[in-house]
Design an enzyme around this catalytic site. Sequence first.
Site, PDB file in Angstrom:
ATOM      1  CB  THR A 108      99.259  58.966 -17.427  1.00 35.85           C
ATOM      2  OG1 THR A 108      99.635  58.528 -18.487  1.00 35.85           O
ATOM      3  CG2 THR A 108      99.486  59.849 -17.035  1.00 35.85           C
ATOM      4  CG  ASP A 114      98.453  62.030 -14.906  1.00 36.01           C
ATOM      5  OD1 ASP A 114      99.031  61.231 -14.595  1.00 36.01           O
ATOM      6  OD2 ASP A 114      97.167  62.032 -15.226  1.00 36.01           O
ATOM      7  CD1 TRP A 170     106.905  67.336 -14.251  1.00 35.02           C
ATOM      8  CD2 TRP A 170     107.250  66.164 -12.409  1.00 35.02           C
ATOM      9  NE1 TRP A 170     107.552  68.265 -13.452  1.00 35.02           N
ATOM     10  CE2 TRP A 170     107.595  67.685 -12.051  1.00 35.02           C
ATOM     11  CE3 TRP A 170     107.137  65.253 -11.579  1.00 35.02           C
ATOM     12  CZ2 TRP A 170     108.215  67.944 -10.798  1.00 35.02           C
ATOM     13  CZ3 TRP A 170     107.718  65.740 -10.108  1.00 35.02           C
ATOM     14  CH2 TRP A 170     108.226  66.983  -9.819  1.00 35.02           C
ATOM     15  CG  ASP A 171     101.251  61.147 -17.378  1.00 33.04           C
ATOM     16  OD1 ASP A 171     100.987  60.183 -16.806  1.00 33.04           O
ATOM     17  OD2 ASP A 171     100.630  61.672 -18.498  1.00 33.04           O
ATOM     18  CE1 TYR A 172     108.869  62.604 -16.956  1.00 30.73           C
ATOM     19  CE2 TYR A 172     109.232  63.309 -14.753  1.00 30.73           C
ATOM     20  CZ  TYR A 172     109.480  63.293 -16.270  1.00 30.73           C
ATOM     21  OH  TYR A 172     110.337  64.209 -16.480  1.00 30.73           O
TER      22      TYR A 172
END
Lengths: 124, 789
Positions: B30, B412, B451-453
Site C-alpha cells: 500500500t 493512501d 482505498w489502498d488498492y
Amino acid sequence: MAYASEPHSRPRGHWATTILAVVVALLGLPLLGLGAWLIVLGGSWYYGLAGLGLIIVAVLLAQRSMAAIWLYLLVWLGTLGWAYWEVGTDWWAQVPRVVAPTVLFVIILLFTPLLGRRTREGAL
Amino acid sequence: MIRTTPLHSKLAAALIVTSALTAPALAQDTQPAPAATEAPASPATTDTAPDATAAPDAPAAAEATPDAPAAPAAAEAEAPAAAPDAAATGATAATSPEDGATDAGATDQAATGEAGTAATEGAEAAPAAETPGATTQVAAESDERAPQPQPEVGQDWPFWGGDANAQRYSPLDQITPENVGNLERAWTFHTGDLPEGAAIGKYSPENTPVKVGDALLMCSAMNILISIDAATGEENWRYDPKVSPDAIPYGATCRGVSVYTAPELPEDAPCKTRVIEGTVDARLIAADTRTGELCQDFGDSGQIDLWDGIGEKVPGWYAVTAPPAIVRGIAVTGAQVKDGQAEDAPSGVIRGYDAVTGKLAWAWDLGAPEAMKNGPPEGETYTRGTPNMWTTATADEELGLVYLPLGNSSVDYWASNRSEAENDWSTSLVAIDVLTGEPKWSFQTVHKDVWDYDLGSQVTLIDYPNGDGGTVPAVILPSKQGDIYILNRETGEALTPVGEVDVPTTGELEPDTLSKTQPVSEWHTLRKDPLQEKDMWGFTPIDQLWCRIQFRLSSYDGFYTPPTADKFWIQYPGYNGGNDWGSIAYDADAGLIIANYNDIPNHNRLIPREEADELGIKPIYEQGNQGANAEGAGDAQAGSPYAINVNAGWRNDVTGVPCTAPPYGGIRAIDIKTGETVWDRPLGTARRNGPFGIPSHLPFTIGLPNNGGSVVTKGGLIFIGAATDNLFRAIDVKTGETVWSDVLDQGGQANPITYEVNGEQFVLIGPGGHHFMETPIGDEVIAYKLPKG
C-alpha cells in the site's frame, strides 16, 4: 429416584425458572432496544419484534405460565421462517440467526415439567 | 448463545487473520498514491514514457476524459511486434551511456526526446540519434543486453514465480490425484530464524525458495541467505547479513530470491551464477550460489545500499521484501514504503542495477524521470511520497521489459495533495524498457486511489489465445478489487473487455478530486455483489444486530464508496480483497487461471488532524518504528488533513467477531478462453475454530482469509497452503475438490513450489506463519514426496 418422588420440588423449580426468566429478559432487552434503533435506521424489524417476544416470554416464565413455551415456540418458528426468507440454505449465514435461538428453545423446553407443575398447583 | 461465541471468536480470529493478511499485504503494498486520473492514464502513460519524462506534470491525457474508458489503458501506440527488438536495440543505444556515465545525460535526452515524439518509433529514432561515434559501443552493448535463454521450470523451480513467465505451473506429473493420498514428508529443514525480543509479533516470512541444480536457495524472514540440498534438506551454506530488528517494516518478510547466471563471465568465475536478494533494511545483496560468498564485483563488495538517494534513514520506513526481477542482466527492484505515514515519505523510485557489477543502470522516478535518471544530484533525493512497488515485478527477457505492479502514494486515503504524476501512475501496471529505463506503457486499475488498492500480485506472462488459433504475448493482471485484466505485453492494450463505470458518488470531502469513473474488468472479476444489511454476521442475533446497526450508520454506496470523516465508511472489497502477493497460477494445458482470493470488507474512518493529535497518532519518523500495526489502523498520514483508522476485516468492535458472513476467501478456476468460472470453492476449514477457543477439528469448509499463492502441475493438482486453517492441501484441478491435506504446525502463508531430484517429484512449502494472519510463526521448510517403490 429420590428427586422423582420428592413431593416438594417446587422451590427448585421456582428459583431455576426465575433465573431463566431473568436470562430471557436480559437477552430480550438488547434485542428490543437495539432492534428498535435498527428499525429507526430503516433496517430489519425482526430483532425488535423478537426482543419484544422474548420479554413477554420472560414475564410469562416469571408467572410460571405454560404460555411461555407456546409463545417462545412462536418466536422460534418465526425466526426460522424469517431466517430462511433472508438467507435460504446458506448454513454459515444461518448460524447467528438460528443456533442461539434454538439452544434457548431447548433450554426452555427443559423447563416444561416445572411450568407444568406450577400450573397444576396454581390450578389447585 | 454464549457458548457459541467462542466459535465466533475463532472465526473472528480467522477474520482477523484475514485482515492481517490483508493488512500485511496492504502494508507492503500500500502506498497510495494519487490516483491516476482517469482512464486516460493509460494513454498518457503509455506513450508516455516520453511525456512523462518530459513533462511530469503534464499528464497528458490525464484530465482529459474521466469518463472515457480507461480501458485500454495502455496506449500502445503501436509498437507492435517489431518494436520490441527494435526498441531493444535502439534503446540499448540509449542505454549504453550508462557505462560512460557522463554521456548518459545527453544520450538519454536524445533518446527521450525521440521517444517522446513517437513512442513507437522511439526506438529507431534513438539509435539514429546516437549514432555518431557510438556505433561500436552500441553493438557491444546490444550483444551484452541481448535476450538470453531463460532456465526452464520442471526439474528446477528457477524463479520465484516458477518459470520466467511467473505461471506457477510445473510440467511434473509424478504426483496425481490418484496417488497424492500417499504423499508424505520427505524432510523438514529449519532456517533457525525465529523472532526474538523486539521482533516478536512482527514475523511474516513468506519464504518461497527457488530450486536450481541440486540446491534450494531461499532467504529467511530477516534475510539470511540459505542454500540447502534439494534432495535431503541438508544445509550447504548460509550468509547472514545481520539485519537489525528495528528495520522490520510491516513485517519481517523475505518472499524470495532471484538467481542470475552472467553470460559474460567464464564458467569457473566466482559468482558466475549468483543469488540476489533485497533486504528489509534496504540492501541488495549478491552471493555465489555455490559457496555463499558475497560477489566482490557487485556493488560495494557484494552489496548495494538502497537508502542511497532516498533521504534521511528511518528504519522500517523503506524495505525490500520481494525478489528483484532480472531482465537482460539488469536487476530491477522497488521497495515497500510503510503505508500511511506521511506525504513526505521515501520515494517509490524503481531502480535497475547491472546484475554483475551492481552499477546503477537507471532509476525511474515517476516524479522527475529525467532529472533522477542516473540518481539524484548531490544533496537531493528521489521524489518523495510517490507510489511504490512493494510486490514482485515480472521480467520479460524477450521484449526487454519489466512489468511493475505499482501501489498507491504514501498517503493512501487522501488524494487532494497528490501531484499529477502521482495521479497518472498510481496503482498502475507499468512496463519499463530495461534498456532505457523508460516506461513503454501503463495500465491503471484505480483512478485517484483512496482505498489502498495497491497492485499486490506479480503479473503472469502468457500466450493468450486470440481466437484465430494464434496467440498474443499477454500479461494477466489481477487486482485487489478482484478484477482480472489481460493486456497485450507489447502495447499494454487490453485484450479483454474493460469498462469504465460511474462511481456512486465522489463524496463530500474531495468531490472535485476523486474520479467520477473507475475501471472494471468486464471479462472476469473475483469481486462479489455489494453488501446488504442481511450480510451482516455474528455469532448470535445480538452481535449480528450490532453489526446491522453499524451497517446502517456507516456510509456505503457500494464499490468505491469514498472516504468519510464524520462517520465510518464501508470499503468492500477491503484492501485485503481479491488477489494479492501470492499471485495466480496458470495452466496453459488446461487453459485455466487458478486464483485464490479474499472476500473481506474494511470499516474505515478518516480522523481529523486535531483528533488524531489528541489520540497521539504520529508518523514513523516521530514515534519510531512501532512496526507490525495492522495496515491503516491509526496511520498519521502527516501532511494531509486526516489520519486514517482502518478496521481491517471489519470485526465487531465489541466482540471481535467478523461483521460479515463467511466465506472470507476462496479459490477459483477460470477458463482462459471465455473468462467464465469453471469452479469456485471456499478455501479453508473450521478446524482451528471452535467454542472457547478450542480447535474443533471439524472438517467443515468455511472459507478463510488466505495469503500466499498456489502451484498447478501437469499431474492435475493444485498445491496451496495460504488459508489460516494451517492446512497444506492438494486440489484436483478438474473439480476443485481437495484430495489431500497435511496439517502444518505453522501458518502456510507462503507460496509452495515443486521440483524433481533423481527422478522423484518433490512438493515444498515453508510455513512460516504470519503475525497479522494470527497463525503460528515458524522457521520450517517442509518437502513432500511419494514413498519409494
